[in-house]
Design an enzyme around this catalytic site. Structure first.
Site, PDB file in Angstrom:
ATOM      1  N   ASP A  73     148.101  75.366 -16.763  1.00  0.00           N
ATOM      2  CA  ASP A  73     147.558  74.993 -15.456  1.00  0.00           C
ATOM      3  C   ASP A  73     146.052  75.247 -15.455  1.00  0.00           C
ATOM      4  OD1 ASP A  73     147.317  77.790 -15.272  1.00  0.00           O
ATOM      5  OD2 ASP A  73     149.154  77.962 -14.103  1.00  0.00           O
ATOM      6  N   ASP A  75     142.942  76.760 -13.177  1.00  0.00           N
ATOM      7  CA  ASP A  75     142.553  77.519 -11.996  1.00  0.00           C
ATOM      8  C   ASP A  75     141.110  77.209 -11.635  1.00  0.00           C
ATOM      9  OD1 ASP A  75     145.000  79.215 -11.735  1.00  0.00           O
ATOM     10  OD2 ASP A  75     144.397  79.799 -13.759  1.00  0.00           O
ATOM     11  N   ASP A 152     140.900  90.042 -16.230  1.00  0.00           N
ATOM     12  CA  ASP A 152     141.517  90.985 -17.161  1.00  0.00           C
ATOM     13  C   ASP A 152     140.884  90.971 -18.557  1.00  0.00           C
ATOM     14  OD1 ASP A 152     142.652  88.472 -17.547  1.00  0.00           O
ATOM     15  OD2 ASP A 152     144.728  89.121 -17.303  1.00  0.00           O
TER      16      ASP A 152
HETATM   17  P1  ATP Z   1     148.511  81.298 -18.381  1.00  0.00           P
HETATM   18  O1  ATP Z   1     148.376  80.472 -17.128  1.00  0.00           O
HETATM   19  O2  ATP Z   1     148.420  80.563 -19.645  1.00  0.00           O
HETATM   20  O3  ATP Z   1     149.676  82.225 -18.332  1.00  0.00           O
HETATM   21  P2  ATP Z   1     146.102  82.500 -17.390  1.00  0.00           P
HETATM   22  O4  ATP Z   1     145.048  83.291 -18.117  1.00  0.00           O
HETATM   23  O5  ATP Z   1     145.672  81.243 -16.731  1.00  0.00           O
HETATM   24  O6  ATP Z   1     147.254  82.272 -18.428  1.00  0.00           O
HETATM   25  P3  ATP Z   1     146.989  83.311 -14.791  1.00  0.00           P
HETATM   26  O7  ATP Z   1     148.039  84.291 -14.472  1.00  0.00           O
HETATM   27  O8  ATP Z   1     147.201  81.878 -14.458  1.00  0.00           O
HETATM   28  O9  ATP Z   1     146.732  83.472 -16.347  1.00  0.00           O
HETATM   29  O10 ATP Z   1     145.647  83.833 -14.132  1.00  0.00           O
HETATM   30  C1  ATP Z   1     144.449  83.089 -14.116  1.00  0.00           C
HETATM   31  C2  ATP Z   1     143.250  83.998 -14.349  1.00  0.00           C
HETATM   32  O11 ATP Z   1     143.178  84.978 -13.308  1.00  0.00           O
HETATM   33  C3  ATP Z   1     143.311  84.800 -15.641  1.00  0.00           C
HETATM   34  O12 ATP Z   1     142.847  84.072 -16.723  1.00  0.00           O
HETATM   35  C4  ATP Z   1     142.426  85.990 -15.295  1.00  0.00           C
HETATM   36  O13 ATP Z   1     141.069  85.647 -15.370  1.00  0.00           O
HETATM   37  C5  ATP Z   1     142.757  86.237 -13.839  1.00  0.00           C
HETATM   38  N1  ATP Z   1     143.890  87.195 -13.707  1.00  0.00           N
HETATM   39  C6  ATP Z   1     145.197  86.900 -13.570  1.00  0.00           C
HETATM   40  N2  ATP Z   1     145.952  87.999 -13.473  1.00  0.00           N
HETATM   41  C7  ATP Z   1     145.115  89.038 -13.551  1.00  0.00           C
HETATM   42  C8  ATP Z   1     145.261  90.454 -13.488  1.00  0.00           C
HETATM   43  N3  ATP Z   1     146.480  91.007 -13.371  1.00  0.00           N
HETATM   44  N4  ATP Z   1     144.141  91.214 -13.585  1.00  0.00           N
HETATM   45  C9  ATP Z   1     142.928  90.644 -13.714  1.00  0.00           C
HETATM   46  N5  ATP Z   1     142.731  89.340 -13.771  1.00  0.00           N
HETATM   47  C10 ATP Z   1     143.785  88.527 -13.696  1.00  0.00           C
HETATM   48 MG    MG Z   2     146.764  79.977 -15.450  1.00  0.00          MG
END
Ligand code: ATP
Ligand code: MG
Length: 462
Positions: A73, A75, A152
């Protein structure tokens, strides 16, 4: 005293917002092409830009594009506050969330792009945390150079600017990406305490990306695992699905075991893994089949995941109830109550799903009972397919149900007419009630029926 030292330490280790000038990489210096960005995410970015706001792609979308992977996805993050975002998109958007408000911009009924507003610091440059270091308030808006420090991992904190298609890197994320390193931003222990879910995110991303966890980020993972006990069960449920509905589910499982985190997700399963071959066999067979289905772009179902994960504990618990002279169906229902009851204290499984898990388990007892038209009725059950798949895993894990599984495999391949004949070939079930009635002694009768239950249990239930 120790807390005070830690507080000061974290103050020094946390880069102050805007303390560092970011590296800006122009469009010519990176490989992110708009061709690979979801059209709807692009629409959202452009609309925000046209309305005069800053708009960036951030997180997993940017990271995966840079690695040549297909993002799950995209963001979007902006300096527009949620109400302003809502004004831009009008009725196709909705504000959601209480603690930190986000906007979902809808494209059709089911697809939306998530738009977050930059997060900032609460008063005094310090985040409000509880006595254990967890974040309490998280609802202050800010600017990009504040937002970045709340993310993170460094590779998750790269911003793609829709204004000039440049990349912005405050934290050395690009270098880590090149090196294949997963590194937490800031002081790792502080960051894990703020939000212990980062412990499992570290494992998930390391496996997904094939990255090494940077040593300082890795060191606290096992020692701090216990913090997961304090995470809201609803959140852990979501995380469990992300962990195991994954093309590398087996490796994720092995890594979680390696860091001793699996026990905080499935305590009853973890307790049996070393001693019980059936439990181990079911988990591995189930995860292999999950990842194979995903690799073939087939769907997966949360109820099935919990059904095979918890099968080992269920069988153990059921044996106990059978030894208490319960009927198999009752014993199974009681065991299911216990096992599910304990699991939902860790991962809040929605009721709709626990009901499906129970059905899949209960069908295991009925699959043997297929004489005449029973087979046809069973095959109509909405959970039949999942129950059949679970039977296959049980055979693979060494339970003596291989012949039964193959019978059902053949049955399903036949035409409706041939199925009838095939099901009539099964031996007619014995009529147990009549035989039992012959036994006049009530005490002996009870003892005998308990034995019969155990026999039946080991035929169908193990
Ligand atoms: P994927 O969607 O492939 O699982 P993602 O990195 O996009 O990985 P998401 O959970 O969609 O993960 O979160 C989007 C973004 O928000 C992350 O890349 C990070 O920058 C931030 N983020 C998400 N969860 C956390 C957290 N628990 N602590 C700090 N930052 C976070
Ligand atoms: Mg994501």
């Amino acid at each position: 005293m120790l807390r005070w030292v830690n507080a000061v330490k974290s103050l020094f280790n946390r880069p102050h917002p805007s303390a560092k000038e970011p590296v800006r990489i122009p469009r010519s210096g990176h490989n992110i092409s708009r061709k690979f960005i979801d059209k709807r995410a692009l629409d959202v970015l452009y609309a925000l830009k046209r309305a005069g706001y800053e708009a960036y792609l951030v997180g997993g979308g940017v990271r995966d594009l840079l690695l040549g992977l297909e993002p799950k996805d995209f963001d979007v993050v902006t300096n527009a506050h949620p109400e302003a975002v809502k004004q831009v998109f009008g009725r196709k958007s909705r504000i959601i969330g209480r603690r930190f408000r986000l906007v979902h911009v809808y494209f059709g009924r089911h697809h939306f792009v998530e738009v977050a507003t930059f997060r900032g610091e609460s008063q005094g440059g310090q985040r409000k945390t509880d006595e254990r270091g967890r974040i309490l308030f998280d609802n202050v808006y800010g600017t990009m150079d504040e937002d970045v420090w709340r993310r993170d991992f460094t590779v998750n904190a790269l911003y793609y600017n829709i204004r000039d298609f440049s990349l912005i890197d405050y934290v050395g994320g690009l270098e880590d990406l090149k090196q294949g390193l997963l590194r937490l931003i800031g002081e790792p222990e502080t960051r894990y305490r703020e939000d212990p879910v980062r412990l499992i995110r570290a494992v998930r991303f390391a496996v997904k990306l094939g990255f090494k966890i940077e040593p300082n980020t890795e060191a606290p993972i096992q020692p701090l695992g216990h913090l997961l006990q304090e995470v809201a069960p609803a959140r852990l449920f979501e995380e469990v699905l992300k962990l195991f509905h994954n093309r590398q589910a087996v490796t994720v499982f092995e890594k979680l075991r390696h860091y001793n985190l699996f026990r905080y997700l499935f305590p009853q399963v973890d307790a049996l893994l070393d001693e019980d071959a059936l439990t181990r066999g079911m988990v591995l067979a189930g995860l292999h089949s999950t990842q194979k289905r995903l690799q073939q772009d087939k769907g997966v179902n949360p109820a099935f995941l919990f059904a095979f994960m918890l099968w080992g504990p269920l069988v153990q618990r059921m044996q106990y109830y059978l030894s208490q002279a319960m009927q198999p169906a009752q014993a199974l229902a009681a065991a299911a109550d216990d096992v599910i009851g304990r699991q939902i204290r860790t991962t809040a499984i929605p009721k709709r799903i626990t009901q499906q898990v129970r059905d899949i388990w209960h069908l295991q007892l009925r699959l043997d009972n297929r004489y005449g038209d029973r087979a046809a009725r069973l095959a109509e059950h909405p959970r039949f397919r999942a129950a059949y798949d679970l039977l296959g895993l049980r055979a693979e894990a060494g339970e003596p149900v291989r012949a039964l599984f193959e019978w059902w495999t053949t049955y399903q391949a036949l035409s409706p007419v041939d199925r009838v004949a095939f099901a009539l070939e099964v031996a007619k079930p014995k009529r147990r009630r009549k035989r039992r009635r012959r036994n006049r002694n009530p005490y002996r009768r009870r003892a005998r029926s308990a034995e019969a239950d155990i026999d039946q249990g080991s035929e169908a239930g193990e």
